[in-house]
Design an enzyme around this catalytic site. Sequence first.
Site, mmCIF file in Angstrom:
data_model
loop_
_atom_site.group_PDB
_atom_site.id
_atom_site.type_symbol
_atom_site.label_atom_id
_atom_site.label_comp_id
_atom_site.label_asym_id
_atom_site.label_seq_id
_atom_site.Cartn_x
_atom_site.Cartn_y
_atom_site.Cartn_z
ATOM 1 N N THR A 1 -10.050 9.213 -4.666
ATOM 2 C CA THR A 1 -10.396 8.056 -5.485
ATOM 3 C C THR A 1 -11.758 8.335 -6.131
ATOM 4 O O THR A 1 -12.296 9.436 -5.989
ATOM 5 C CB THR A 1 -10.360 6.747 -4.650
ATOM 6 O OG1 THR A 1 -10.452 5.646 -5.562
ATOM 7 C CG2 THR A 1 -11.496 6.679 -3.637
ATOM 8 N N GLY B 1 -3.199 -0.053 18.282
ATOM 9 C CA GLY B 1 -2.227 -0.942 17.643
ATOM 10 C C GLY B 1 -0.854 -0.630 18.189
ATOM 11 O O GLY B 1 -0.430 0.531 18.225
ATOM 12 N N GLY C 1 1.864 -2.755 17.240
ATOM 13 C CA GLY C 1 2.758 -3.473 16.336
ATOM 14 C C GLY C 1 1.914 -4.038 15.208
ATOM 15 O O GLY C 1 0.684 -4.055 15.303
ATOM 16 N N GLY D 1 3.956 0.015 -3.903
ATOM 17 C CA GLY D 1 5.333 0.094 -3.393
ATOM 18 C C GLY D 1 5.856 1.525 -3.300
ATOM 19 O O GLY D 1 7.013 1.759 -2.957
ATOM 20 N N ARG E 1 5.042 6.427 1.066
ATOM 21 C CA ARG E 1 3.880 7.185 1.552
ATOM 22 C C ARG E 1 4.381 8.486 2.177
ATOM 23 O O ARG E 1 5.365 8.472 2.930
ATOM 24 C CB ARG E 1 3.116 6.365 2.590
ATOM 25 C CG ARG E 1 2.490 5.102 2.001
ATOM 26 C CD ARG E 1 1.878 4.231 3.109
ATOM 27 N NE ARG E 1 1.238 3.038 2.566
ATOM 28 C CZ ARG E 1 0.987 1.943 3.280
ATOM 29 N NH1 ARG E 1 1.315 1.880 4.554
ATOM 30 N NH2 ARG E 1 0.389 0.909 2.712
ATOM 31 N N ASP F 1 -4.682 3.388 4.367
ATOM 32 C CA ASP F 1 -3.581 2.636 4.976
ATOM 33 C C ASP F 1 -3.461 2.839 6.485
ATOM 34 O O ASP F 1 -2.348 2.837 7.034
ATOM 35 C CB ASP F 1 -2.242 2.987 4.287
ATOM 36 C CG ASP F 1 -2.332 2.824 2.782
ATOM 37 O OD1 ASP F 1 -3.059 1.928 2.329
ATOM 38 O OD2 ASP F 1 -1.685 3.613 2.065
ATOM 39 N N LYS G 1 -6.699 -0.778 8.431
ATOM 40 C CA LYS G 1 -8.094 -1.236 8.501
ATOM 41 C C LYS G 1 -8.147 -2.767 8.547
ATOM 42 O O LYS G 1 -8.876 -3.355 9.335
ATOM 43 C CB LYS G 1 -8.883 -0.741 7.262
ATOM 44 C CG LYS G 1 -8.976 0.772 7.158
ATOM 45 C CD LYS G 1 -9.706 1.209 5.911
ATOM 46 C CE LYS G 1 -8.921 1.103 4.631
ATOM 47 N NZ LYS G 1 -7.744 1.969 4.516
ATOM 48 N N HIS H 1 -4.663 -4.204 1.649
ATOM 49 C CA HIS H 1 -5.044 -4.417 3.048
ATOM 50 C C HIS H 1 -4.176 -5.532 3.641
ATOM 51 O O HIS H 1 -4.328 -6.694 3.283
ATOM 52 C CB HIS H 1 -6.535 -4.774 3.125
ATOM 53 C CG HIS H 1 -7.437 -3.620 2.777
ATOM 54 N ND1 HIS H 1 -8.809 -3.704 2.789
ATOM 55 C CD2 HIS H 1 -7.148 -2.335 2.431
ATOM 56 C CE1 HIS H 1 -9.315 -2.521 2.456
ATOM 57 N NE2 HIS H 1 -8.335 -1.688 2.224
HETATM 58 P P1 GDP Z 1 -5.118 -0.678 5.291
HETATM 59 O O1 GDP Z 1 -5.103 -0.357 3.829
HETATM 60 O O2 GDP Z 1 -5.836 0.374 6.074
HETATM 61 O O3 GDP Z 1 -5.629 -2.050 5.615
HETATM 62 O O4 GDP Z 1 -3.601 -0.608 5.771
HETATM 63 P P2 GDP Z 1 -2.302 -1.168 5.010
HETATM 64 O O5 GDP Z 1 -2.256 -2.639 5.149
HETATM 65 O O6 GDP Z 1 -2.191 -0.606 3.636
HETATM 66 O O7 GDP Z 1 -1.143 -0.455 5.818
HETATM 67 C C1 GDP Z 1 -1.020 -0.580 7.198
HETATM 68 C C2 GDP Z 1 0.415 -1.048 7.507
HETATM 69 O O8 GDP Z 1 0.688 -0.792 8.862
HETATM 70 C C3 GDP Z 1 0.590 -2.531 7.311
HETATM 71 O O9 GDP Z 1 1.904 -2.788 6.870
HETATM 72 C C4 GDP Z 1 0.374 -3.089 8.709
HETATM 73 O O10 GDP Z 1 1.043 -4.310 8.932
HETATM 74 C C5 GDP Z 1 0.973 -1.998 9.553
HETATM 75 N N1 GDP Z 1 0.360 -1.814 10.888
HETATM 76 C C6 GDP Z 1 -0.961 -1.852 11.223
HETATM 77 N N2 GDP Z 1 -1.107 -1.571 12.536
HETATM 78 C C7 GDP Z 1 0.128 -1.332 13.034
HETATM 79 C C8 GDP Z 1 0.631 -0.963 14.327
HETATM 80 O O11 GDP Z 1 -0.107 -0.783 15.290
HETATM 81 N N3 GDP Z 1 1.979 -0.804 14.434
HETATM 82 C C9 GDP Z 1 2.835 -0.980 13.385
HETATM 83 N N4 GDP Z 1 4.134 -0.793 13.580
HETATM 84 N N5 GDP Z 1 2.394 -1.320 12.154
HETATM 85 C C10 GDP Z 1 1.061 -1.484 11.989
HETATM 86 P P1 IMO Z 2 -6.440 1.325 1.087
HETATM 87 O O1 IMO Z 2 -7.798 0.657 1.010
HETATM 88 C C1 IMO Z 2 -4.023 4.823 0.135
HETATM 89 C C2 IMO Z 2 -5.015 6.935 -3.574
HETATM 90 C C3 IMO Z 2 -3.997 6.931 -4.696
HETATM 91 C C4 IMO Z 2 -4.294 8.255 -5.369
HETATM 92 C C5 IMO Z 2 -5.818 8.363 -5.241
HETATM 93 C C6 IMO Z 2 -6.568 7.903 -6.475
HETATM 94 O O2 IMO Z 2 -5.301 0.385 1.096
HETATM 95 O O3 IMO Z 2 -6.416 2.312 2.213
HETATM 96 P P2 IMO Z 2 -7.109 5.519 -7.525
HETATM 97 O O4 IMO Z 2 -6.193 4.422 -8.010
HETATM 98 O O5 IMO Z 2 -8.044 5.090 -6.453
HETATM 99 O O6 IMO Z 2 -7.804 6.234 -8.643
HETATM 100 O O7 IMO Z 2 -6.109 6.622 -6.894
HETATM 101 O O8 IMO Z 2 -6.179 7.546 -4.136
HETATM 102 N N1 IMO Z 2 -5.411 5.600 -3.074
HETATM 103 C C7 IMO Z 2 -5.027 5.096 -1.904
HETATM 104 N N2 IMO Z 2 -4.187 5.593 -0.967
HETATM 105 N N3 IMO Z 2 -4.662 3.653 0.342
HETATM 106 C C8 IMO Z 2 -5.535 3.174 -0.560
HETATM 107 O O9 IMO Z 2 -6.317 2.103 -0.325
HETATM 108 C C9 IMO Z 2 -5.713 3.876 -1.777
HETATM 109 N N4 IMO Z 2 -6.456 3.669 -2.890
HETATM 110 C C10 IMO Z 2 -6.273 4.741 -3.671
HETATM 111 O O10 IMO Z 2 -2.687 6.869 -4.189
HETATM 112 O O11 IMO Z 2 -3.748 9.309 -4.615
HETATM 113 MG MG MG Z 3 -3.698 -0.011 2.280
#
Ligand code: GDP
Ligand code: IMO
Ligand code: MG
Length: 477
Positions: free
Chosen positions: A240, A454, A456, A338, A341, A16, A19, A44
Amino acid sequence: MSHGYSDVLIGLQFGDEGKARVIDLIAGDYDIIARFNGGPNAGHTIETEKHKIALHQIPSGVFYPDKILYIGSGCVLNPEKLVAEIKELEKVGVDLSDRLHISGQTSVIQPHHILIDKLTNKAIGTTENGIGPAYADRALRMNGNRLLNIKIEDFIHNNDFAIKKVRENLAETLRLLSGINYDIEESMRRFKESLTVVLPFVERDTLFVDKKVRNGARALFEGAQSFMLDVIKGTVPYVTSSHTAAGYAYVGGDLSPRYHRKTIGVAKAIMSRVGHGPFPSEYGGMASETYCMEGNGHTHDKAFEAELNVNELLRSDDFFDIGRALRILGNEYGATTGRPRRIGMLDLVQLNYAIRTNGVDELFLNKCDLLRDFSRTKLEGIPQVSAYRLENKVIDYVPGSSFEYGQVTPAVEFSPGFNETITEMKDMTDVPKSLTNLLNQIEHHISCPITGMGVGPKREEYVKINPSKEISRTAGD
Ligand code: GDP
Ligand code: IMO
Ligand code: MG
């Protein structure tokens, strides 16, 4: 025509990091965006002017109609969830026909995988998507004469046989679990129905990506989960079940490493982790982990925390409260589940470990806008972890054992904070001096250039950074 090349983008922390928003920013420079690991456990997020979407299995190049989207053989695929995702994208005008290609060698997440994961996930805190059981069955291959690993192309080659095997695996699991109330017919009906939508996207040419890149295409591999969740290199067993390290892109992404050009790492300035496992820089330590994971992560969810007073929490003397405030301000709740974190300080020892191990060439640092919130705390600045202490020794690496990792004490340093809102900033010359100094300090610690920041969540809310010459020279050392 000369051949193309491929770049790999991975998350360097616990997932998270943002990416997808970076992929969405740079996808225009590539022809193919490909996933190489994981499945619908990924969430993502992309936020454009018009849309905010969370992708789970489809690569984050969706908003570029001319780009090929590829799901590699290193992934595991949930056909029902894929159909739901395709429909969501159709609603926002994204047409995937002729663009989405799924490697025929991709293993399918079968209904019994999800069932087992739901029943056994609590100690790790998985996303309950059946990821672990699916990868385990892939490695197990067969149990006696019962085929455990079923690939998506098996449904093309001999659909009746593959369906029969899925049903057998489910029936056997239910037999072993005895007493579970489960509608096997309904489950199989939904599974079969989803295949009718998914199978036309299956790519049976195992050289599909190779042929494109040999003919000049530029591929970008999109990591899911992140390095600290790698099934071997991460905080085992709290990880994972796939490889999240950059090198795996060239197994799970179906291309030879000979085309590799560079590795892009993504991190965030305030870290997070979902699920159980060691996290030395966590605000509030064990208290935070217990709080976030109560009710399997559902007790203190977004709605619960929305009632809290953020300003009061920020002014608290207790790191646990500061972490809660930063979660609310940063909207740090799982895009897939949901769940709240867990929040931590930027950990430079961990980041350096990830950068060295993956040979990261450049770093994109997200969520720098949120560093401003430290000016509202009683802390003396922006905290970062600069070293670990383990058994009275200072160490500069992440221990290989998670049990040891859970015992390290982080050394915390503070950098001067800033008051300005930076979300609208576009150029480094506008950025507050204290933040520029912090970025320089981070670059020096990790010997890797920061090339983007980043500020925002929206697509245009970022600052491009030209790396200093000194750092460019040391990158990749
Ligand atoms: P990913 O799994 O690595 O693609 O990331 P996620 O989408 O799960 O979580 C990243 C969260 O941070 C999302 O809600 C994005 O909209 C938010 N986000 C990403 N870059 C920024 C930033 O520079 N500032 C803020 N405030 N939010 C960001
Ligand atoms: P993205 O790609 C954050 C975590 C789960 C759990 C562990 C194992 O959005 O960054 P799983 O369901 O993979 O067997 O769970 O890994 N986990 C993540 N945490 N971002 C993710 O994906 C995750 N995918 C799995 O919370 O601790
Ligand atoms: Mg994510």
